[in-house]
Design a protein around this motif. Sequence first.
Motif, mmCIF file in Angstrom:
data_model
loop_
_atom_site.group_PDB
_atom_site.id
_atom_site.type_symbol
_atom_site.label_atom_id
_atom_site.label_comp_id
_atom_site.label_asym_id
_atom_site.label_seq_id
_atom_site.Cartn_x
_atom_site.Cartn_y
_atom_site.Cartn_z
ATOM 1 N N LYS A 41 0.825 -1.202 0.000
ATOM 2 C CA LYS A 41 0.000 0.000 0.000
ATOM 3 C C LYS A 41 0.860 1.253 0.000
ATOM 4 O O LYS A 41 0.447 2.315 -0.513
ATOM 5 C CB LYS A 41 -0.952 0.009 1.190
ATOM 6 C CG LYS A 41 -0.300 0.062 2.554
ATOM 7 C CD LYS A 41 -1.360 0.061 3.649
ATOM 8 C CE LYS A 41 -0.730 0.126 5.039
ATOM 9 N NZ LYS A 41 -1.766 0.112 6.112
ATOM 10 N N TYR A 42 2.088 1.157 0.506
ATOM 11 C CA TYR A 42 2.988 2.314 0.480
ATOM 12 C C TYR A 42 3.503 2.586 -0.932
ATOM 13 O O TYR A 42 3.744 3.737 -1.295
ATOM 14 C CB TYR A 42 4.140 2.104 1.458
ATOM 15 C CG TYR A 42 3.699 2.162 2.896
ATOM 16 C CD1 TYR A 42 3.439 3.387 3.507
ATOM 17 C CD2 TYR A 42 3.489 1.003 3.636
ATOM 18 C CE1 TYR A 42 2.999 3.453 4.825
ATOM 19 C CE2 TYR A 42 3.052 1.056 4.961
ATOM 20 C CZ TYR A 42 2.808 2.287 5.538
ATOM 21 O OH TYR A 42 2.362 2.358 6.844
ATOM 22 N N ALA A 43 3.657 1.521 -1.718
ATOM 23 C CA ALA A 43 4.032 1.693 -3.120
ATOM 24 C C ALA A 43 2.893 2.369 -3.877
ATOM 25 O O ALA A 43 3.123 3.272 -4.693
ATOM 26 C CB ALA A 43 4.362 0.346 -3.747
ATOM 27 N N ARG A 44 1.649 1.954 -3.587
ATOM 28 C CA ARG A 44 0.495 2.596 -4.220
ATOM 29 C C ARG A 44 0.380 4.047 -3.775
ATOM 30 O O ARG A 44 0.053 4.927 -4.572
ATOM 31 C CB ARG A 44 -0.788 1.824 -3.856
ATOM 32 C CG ARG A 44 -1.045 0.621 -4.760
ATOM 33 C CD ARG A 44 -2.229 -0.189 -4.280
ATOM 34 N NE ARG A 44 -1.826 -1.114 -3.225
ATOM 35 C CZ ARG A 44 -2.600 -1.533 -2.243
ATOM 36 N NH1 ARG A 44 -3.839 -1.089 -2.150
ATOM 37 N NH2 ARG A 44 -2.151 -2.376 -1.338
ATOM 38 N N TRP A 45 0.652 4.288 -2.506
ATOM 39 C CA TRP A 45 0.625 5.658 -1.987
ATOM 40 C C TRP A 45 1.648 6.530 -2.716
ATOM 41 O O TRP A 45 1.334 7.637 -3.160
ATOM 42 C CB TRP A 45 0.913 5.619 -0.488
ATOM 43 C CG TRP A 45 1.135 6.958 0.150
ATOM 44 C CD1 TRP A 45 0.237 7.989 0.229
ATOM 45 C CD2 TRP A 45 2.330 7.411 0.800
ATOM 46 N NE1 TRP A 45 0.793 9.056 0.900
ATOM 47 C CE2 TRP A 45 2.074 8.730 1.263
ATOM 48 C CE3 TRP A 45 3.560 6.824 1.059
ATOM 49 C CZ2 TRP A 45 3.029 9.464 1.946
ATOM 50 C CZ3 TRP A 45 4.513 7.560 1.755
ATOM 51 C CH2 TRP A 45 4.242 8.864 2.182
ATOM 52 N N ALA A 46 2.876 6.033 -2.853
ATOM 53 C CA ALA A 46 3.938 6.804 -3.508
ATOM 54 C C ALA A 46 3.609 7.066 -4.971
ATOM 55 O O ALA A 46 3.759 8.193 -5.460
ATOM 56 C CB ALA A 46 5.270 6.063 -3.386
ATOM 57 N N LEU A 47 3.156 6.030 -5.687
ATOM 58 C CA LEU A 47 2.880 6.206 -7.110
ATOM 59 C C LEU A 47 1.643 7.055 -7.336
ATOM 60 O O LEU A 47 1.611 7.882 -8.258
ATOM 61 C CB LEU A 47 2.722 4.840 -7.792
ATOM 62 C CG LEU A 47 2.625 4.862 -9.321
ATOM 63 C CD1 LEU A 47 3.806 5.618 -9.929
ATOM 64 C CD2 LEU A 47 2.559 3.438 -9.879
ATOM 65 N N SER A 48 0.620 6.891 -6.492
ATOM 66 C CA SER A 48 -0.579 7.725 -6.642
ATOM 67 C C SER A 48 -0.243 9.190 -6.377
ATOM 68 O O SER A 48 -0.778 10.089 -7.030
ATOM 69 C CB SER A 48 -1.690 7.251 -5.695
ATOM 70 O OG SER A 48 -1.369 7.521 -4.348
ATOM 71 N N THR A 49 0.662 9.431 -5.429
ATOM 72 C CA THR A 49 1.104 10.800 -5.148
ATOM 73 C C THR A 49 1.819 11.393 -6.356
ATOM 74 O O THR A 49 1.564 12.543 -6.746
ATOM 75 C CB THR A 49 2.051 10.810 -3.932
ATOM 76 O OG1 THR A 49 1.343 10.364 -2.776
ATOM 77 C CG2 THR A 49 2.612 12.201 -3.683
ATOM 78 N N PHE A 50 2.691 10.587 -6.966
ATOM 79 C CA PHE A 50 3.443 11.070 -8.128
ATOM 80 C C PHE A 50 2.517 11.408 -9.286
ATOM 81 O O PHE A 50 2.622 12.482 -9.888
ATOM 82 C CB PHE A 50 4.472 10.032 -8.560
ATOM 83 C CG PHE A 50 5.202 10.402 -9.822
ATOM 84 C CD1 PHE A 50 6.196 11.361 -9.805
ATOM 85 C CD2 PHE A 50 4.870 9.814 -11.032
ATOM 86 C CE1 PHE A 50 6.852 11.743 -10.973
ATOM 87 C CE2 PHE A 50 5.518 10.174 -12.204
ATOM 88 C CZ PHE A 50 6.515 11.140 -12.173
#
Length: 208
Positions: free
Chosen positions: A137-146
């Motif tokens: 979920k942290y990878a999704r958080w980082a990519l969604s932020t980008f």
Amino acid sequence: MAKLWSELIVLFVALPIAVLYWIKHFADYLMPILGVTGLCCLAILLADKQFKRIKLWHWADYKVHLKSTLRFFLPWASLLALVVYLIKPALFLHWPLNEPWMWVATLLIYPVVSVIPQEIIFRTYFFHRYKKILPSKYARWALSTFVFGLAHLVYGNWIAVVISWFGGAIFGYRYMQTNSTPVVVIEHAIWGSFLFTIGLGSYLVVTQ
């Protein structure tokens, strides 16, 4: 897997870049494009039996999350307002003081036509849809932020992108905590309305 990666790249990278490239033609249609995209994402979510629809409306512990939102918002918003006042005094409170009706109309319309579709697309849809290819979920958080910041390239300035990266990080983290679209919509609306009030909204409009 390849299908989901292709969809992600087309929807969250290629589409914003295409709109930016043809911005002269799409400038008047940004909100309709956002709205249609949000509706398409919502339809896909509702058709997915693995999606928990309660995420779209549940308010569990909303008072706790609202207090947390305000505890974070008040000091940082105050600091940001001071920075704008010192660095860009001509922008500070420009809309409330000089175009009050436009300011009020924006505060009323913005959460409905902009915030809700964005949160459905970049948080609710993104976090659920790409769970298979981004299990963390942290990878999704980082990519969604980008990609949230990338989408704001359409406004033609780096300030909009940077603001959106910070906003995307805040809203994505809140969504991970709550799994609630309404809670994140409220936080997004608070920050967005504040930005329009203190003058930074001038960077969040299309300049052709």
